[in-house]
Motif scaffolding. Sequence first.
Motif, PDB file in Angstrom:
ATOM      1  N   ALA A  91       5.956  33.602 -45.707  1.00  0.00           N
ATOM      2  CA  ALA A  91       5.168  34.014 -44.548  1.00  0.00           C
ATOM      3  C   ALA A  91       4.150  35.058 -44.995  1.00  0.00           C
ATOM      4  O   ALA A  91       4.354  35.730 -46.004  1.00  0.00           O
ATOM      5  CB  ALA A  91       6.080  34.603 -43.471  1.00  0.00           C
ATOM      6  N   PRO A  92       3.076  35.196 -44.217  1.00  0.00           N
ATOM      7  CA  PRO A  92       2.144  36.289 -44.512  1.00  0.00           C
ATOM      8  C   PRO A  92       2.861  37.631 -44.324  1.00  0.00           C
ATOM      9  O   PRO A  92       3.767  37.750 -43.488  1.00  0.00           O
ATOM     10  CB  PRO A  92       1.024  36.128 -43.482  1.00  0.00           C
ATOM     11  CG  PRO A  92       1.318  34.899 -42.714  1.00  0.00           C
ATOM     12  CD  PRO A  92       2.673  34.408 -43.076  1.00  0.00           C
ATOM     13  N   VAL A  93       2.456  38.624 -45.091  1.00  0.00           N
ATOM     14  CA  VAL A  93       3.160  39.907 -45.100  1.00  0.00           C
ATOM     15  C   VAL A  93       2.197  41.051 -44.787  1.00  0.00           C
ATOM     16  O   VAL A  93       1.063  41.069 -45.260  1.00  0.00           O
ATOM     17  CB  VAL A  93       3.806  40.130 -46.487  1.00  0.00           C
ATOM     18  CG1 VAL A  93       4.244  41.553 -46.687  1.00  0.00           C
ATOM     19  CG2 VAL A  93       4.981  39.187 -46.677  1.00  0.00           C
ATOM     20  N   TYR A  94       2.678  41.979 -43.970  1.00  0.00           N
ATOM     21  CA  TYR A  94       1.984  43.241 -43.723  1.00  0.00           C
ATOM     22  C   TYR A  94       2.822  44.325 -44.376  1.00  0.00           C
ATOM     23  O   TYR A  94       4.002  44.493 -44.038  1.00  0.00           O
ATOM     24  CB  TYR A  94       1.831  43.502 -42.219  1.00  0.00           C
ATOM     25  CG  TYR A  94       1.242  44.853 -41.915  1.00  0.00           C
ATOM     26  CD1 TYR A  94      -0.125  45.080 -42.056  1.00  0.00           C
ATOM     27  CD2 TYR A  94       2.049  45.907 -41.514  1.00  0.00           C
ATOM     28  CE1 TYR A  94      -0.670  46.316 -41.791  1.00  0.00           C
ATOM     29  CE2 TYR A  94       1.502  47.149 -41.253  1.00  0.00           C
ATOM     30  CZ  TYR A  94       0.151  47.354 -41.391  1.00  0.00           C
ATOM     31  OH  TYR A  94      -0.384  48.585 -41.132  1.00  0.00           O
ATOM     32  N   LEU A  95       2.248  45.036 -45.338  1.00  0.00           N
ATOM     33  CA  LEU A  95       3.004  46.065 -46.056  1.00  0.00           C
ATOM     34  C   LEU A  95       2.904  47.406 -45.349  1.00  0.00           C
ATOM     35  O   LEU A  95       1.818  47.867 -45.012  1.00  0.00           O
ATOM     36  CB  LEU A  95       2.487  46.224 -47.484  1.00  0.00           C
ATOM     37  CG  LEU A  95       2.665  45.047 -48.422  1.00  0.00           C
ATOM     38  CD1 LEU A  95       2.110  45.395 -49.801  1.00  0.00           C
ATOM     39  CD2 LEU A  95       4.118  44.635 -48.530  1.00  0.00           C
ATOM     40  N   VAL A  96       4.062  48.017 -45.145  1.00  0.00           N
ATOM     41  CA  VAL A  96       4.149  49.393 -44.674  1.00  0.00           C
ATOM     42  C   VAL A  96       4.621  50.190 -45.878  1.00  0.00           C
ATOM     43  O   VAL A  96       5.730  49.976 -46.366  1.00  0.00           O
ATOM     44  CB  VAL A  96       5.156  49.537 -43.505  1.00  0.00           C
ATOM     45  CG1 VAL A  96       5.276  50.988 -43.078  1.00  0.00           C
ATOM     46  CG2 VAL A  96       4.760  48.642 -42.343  1.00  0.00           C
ATOM     47  N   GLU A  97       3.772  51.054 -46.366  1.00  0.00           N
ATOM     48  CA  GLU A  97       4.068  51.764 -47.608  1.00  0.00           C
ATOM     49  C   GLU A  97       4.644  53.145 -47.338  1.00  0.00           C
ATOM     50  O   GLU A  97       4.143  53.882 -46.500  1.00  0.00           O
ATOM     51  CB  GLU A  97       2.798  51.883 -48.453  1.00  0.00           C
ATOM     52  CG  GLU A  97       2.231  50.545 -48.850  1.00  0.00           C
ATOM     53  CD  GLU A  97       0.951  50.658 -49.647  1.00  0.00           C
ATOM     54  OE1 GLU A  97       0.803  51.634 -50.411  1.00  0.00           O
ATOM     55  OE2 GLU A  97       0.106  49.757 -49.509  1.00  0.00           O
ATOM     56  N   ARG A  98       5.711  53.451 -48.075  1.00  0.00           N
ATOM     57  CA  ARG A  98       6.329  54.773 -48.015  1.00  0.00           C
ATOM     58  C   ARG A  98       6.478  55.299 -49.430  1.00  0.00           C
ATOM     59  O   ARG A  98       6.719  54.535 -50.361  1.00  0.00           O
ATOM     60  CB  ARG A  98       7.711  54.712 -47.367  1.00  0.00           C
ATOM     61  CG  ARG A  98       7.670  54.405 -45.899  1.00  0.00           C
ATOM     62  CD  ARG A  98       9.012  54.614 -45.275  1.00  0.00           C
ATOM     63  NE  ARG A  98       8.952  54.325 -43.861  1.00  0.00           N
ATOM     64  CZ  ARG A  98       9.938  53.854 -43.155  1.00  0.00           C
ATOM     65  NH1 ARG A  98      11.093  53.602 -43.736  1.00  0.00           N
ATOM     66  NH2 ARG A  98       9.807  53.636 -41.868  1.00  0.00           N
ATOM     67  N   VAL A  99       6.389  56.601 -49.572  1.00  0.00           N
ATOM     68  CA  VAL A  99       6.599  57.242 -50.867  1.00  0.00           C
ATOM     69  C   VAL A  99       7.820  58.136 -50.735  1.00  0.00           C
ATOM     70  O   VAL A  99       7.913  58.963 -49.821  1.00  0.00           O
ATOM     71  CB  VAL A  99       5.365  58.062 -51.294  1.00  0.00           C
ATOM     72  CG1 VAL A  99       5.637  58.821 -52.584  1.00  0.00           C
ATOM     73  CG2 VAL A  99       4.152  57.152 -51.463  1.00  0.00           C
ATOM     74  N   ASP A 100       8.795  57.922 -51.646  1.00  0.00           N
ATOM     75  CA  ASP A 100      10.018  58.717 -51.672  1.00  0.00           C
ATOM     76  C   ASP A 100      10.359  59.009 -53.130  1.00  0.00           C
ATOM     77  O   ASP A 100      10.943  58.157 -53.810  1.00  0.00           O
ATOM     78  CB  ASP A 100      11.161  57.963 -50.991  1.00  0.00           C
ATOM     79  CG  ASP A 100      12.468  58.738 -50.992  1.00  0.00           C
ATOM     80  OD1 ASP A 100      12.509  59.872 -51.524  1.00  0.00           O
ATOM     81  OD2 ASP A 100      13.465  58.203 -50.466  1.00  0.00           O
ATOM     82  N   PRO A 101       9.986  60.186 -53.619  1.00  0.00           N
ATOM     83  CA  PRO A 101      10.229  60.507 -55.032  1.00  0.00           C
ATOM     84  C   PRO A 101      11.704  60.443 -55.427  1.00  0.00           C
ATOM     85  O   PRO A 101      12.016  60.256 -56.601  1.00  0.00           O
ATOM     86  CB  PRO A 101       9.695  61.943 -55.174  1.00  0.00           C
ATOM     87  CG  PRO A 101       8.753  62.123 -54.023  1.00  0.00           C
ATOM     88  CD  PRO A 101       9.283  61.255 -52.920  1.00  0.00           C
ATOM     89  N   SER A 102      12.609  60.540 -54.472  1.00  0.00           N
ATOM     90  CA  SER A 102      14.039  60.533 -54.807  1.00  0.00           C
ATOM     91  C   SER A 102      14.519  59.190 -55.351  1.00  0.00           C
ATOM     92  O   SER A 102      15.596  59.116 -55.936  1.00  0.00           O
ATOM     93  CB  SER A 102      14.886  60.938 -53.601  1.00  0.00           C
ATOM     94  OG  SER A 102      14.954  59.894 -52.652  1.00  0.00           O
ATOM     95  N   ILE A 103      13.737  58.103 -55.186  1.00  0.00           N
ATOM     96  CA  ILE A 103      14.179  56.820 -55.744  1.00  0.00           C
ATOM     97  C   ILE A 103      13.868  56.737 -57.240  1.00  0.00           C
ATOM     98  O   ILE A 103      14.261  55.793 -57.902  1.00  0.00           O
ATOM     99  CB  ILE A 103      13.613  55.597 -54.987  1.00  0.00           C
ATOM    100  CG1 ILE A 103      12.121  55.405 -55.227  1.00  0.00           C
ATOM    101  CG2 ILE A 103      13.928  55.668 -53.504  1.00  0.00           C
ATOM    102  CD1 ILE A 103      11.606  54.047 -54.763  1.00  0.00           C
ATOM    103  N   LEU A 104      13.144  57.739 -57.742  1.00  0.00           N
ATOM    104  CA  LEU A 104      12.838  57.913 -59.167  1.00  0.00           C
ATOM    105  C   LEU A 104      11.834  56.905 -59.729  1.00  0.00           C
ATOM    106  O   LEU A 104      11.032  57.238 -60.575  1.00  0.00           O
ATOM    107  CB  LEU A 104      14.107  57.902 -60.020  1.00  0.00           C
ATOM    108  CG  LEU A 104      15.169  58.918 -59.637  1.00  0.00           C
ATOM    109  CD1 LEU A 104      16.412  58.718 -60.499  1.00  0.00           C
ATOM    110  CD2 LEU A 104      14.648  60.332 -59.753  1.00  0.00           C
ATOM    111  N   GLY A 105      11.872  55.685 -59.319  1.00  0.00           N
ATOM    112  CA  GLY A 105      10.983  54.632 -59.795  1.00  0.00           C
ATOM    113  C   GLY A 105      11.429  53.316 -59.213  1.00  0.00           C
ATOM    114  O   GLY A 105      12.383  53.251 -58.437  1.00  0.00           O
ATOM    115  N   GLY A 106      10.742  52.257 -59.571  1.00  0.00           N
ATOM    116  CA  GLY A 106      11.100  50.949 -59.029  1.00  0.00           C
ATOM    117  C   GLY A 106      10.583  50.792 -57.614  1.00  0.00           C
ATOM    118  O   GLY A 106       9.642  51.457 -57.194  1.00  0.00           O
TER     119      GLY A 106
END
Length: 157
Positions: A107-122
């Motif tokens: 399906a077409p996708v709408y991205l909602v972007e969040r930044v959380d430094p605690s996930i370290l990467g990935g």
Amino acid sequence: MSSKRPVEDKAEAYTRALLDAARQEGRANADLVQWQHAKKFSPEVLETLSAMQAEDDASLIDQVAKRYKELLDSEDKTVSVTVTTAVPMGDQLRDKVRAQAEKLLNAPVYLVERVDPSILGGVLLEARGKRMDASVRAQLSHIRKTLSSAFIGGEEQ
């Protein structure tokens, strides 16, 4: 005389009227926050809000928002995908994540972007009530559990 003066006078008049009304209602700071967000509104949203206010229908805002979402969801097959990364995504990564999500969800996708430094990467993806955690934090947690059970298992043998 500068041509900017009439614009500045107009802005001053609007500002004072807004501030005076907000102070009378005891919400000057709250109105400032709302005003800062108002510049993001489309002309159609502003016109609709103005029409609703003129018709004394401001109490219908929640109902209109709910119905808008219902109609949009029923007519639009775009899937909202929340993407959490440790740092803001660049255009290349954003395009790659969108393409992979569209392929995965078909399906077409709408991205909602969040930044959380605690996930370290990935990356951490959430869509349709499901979660795919490919974050470094999750991978480290998995490694820790694996090593812990191997270590404990090795002691018991």
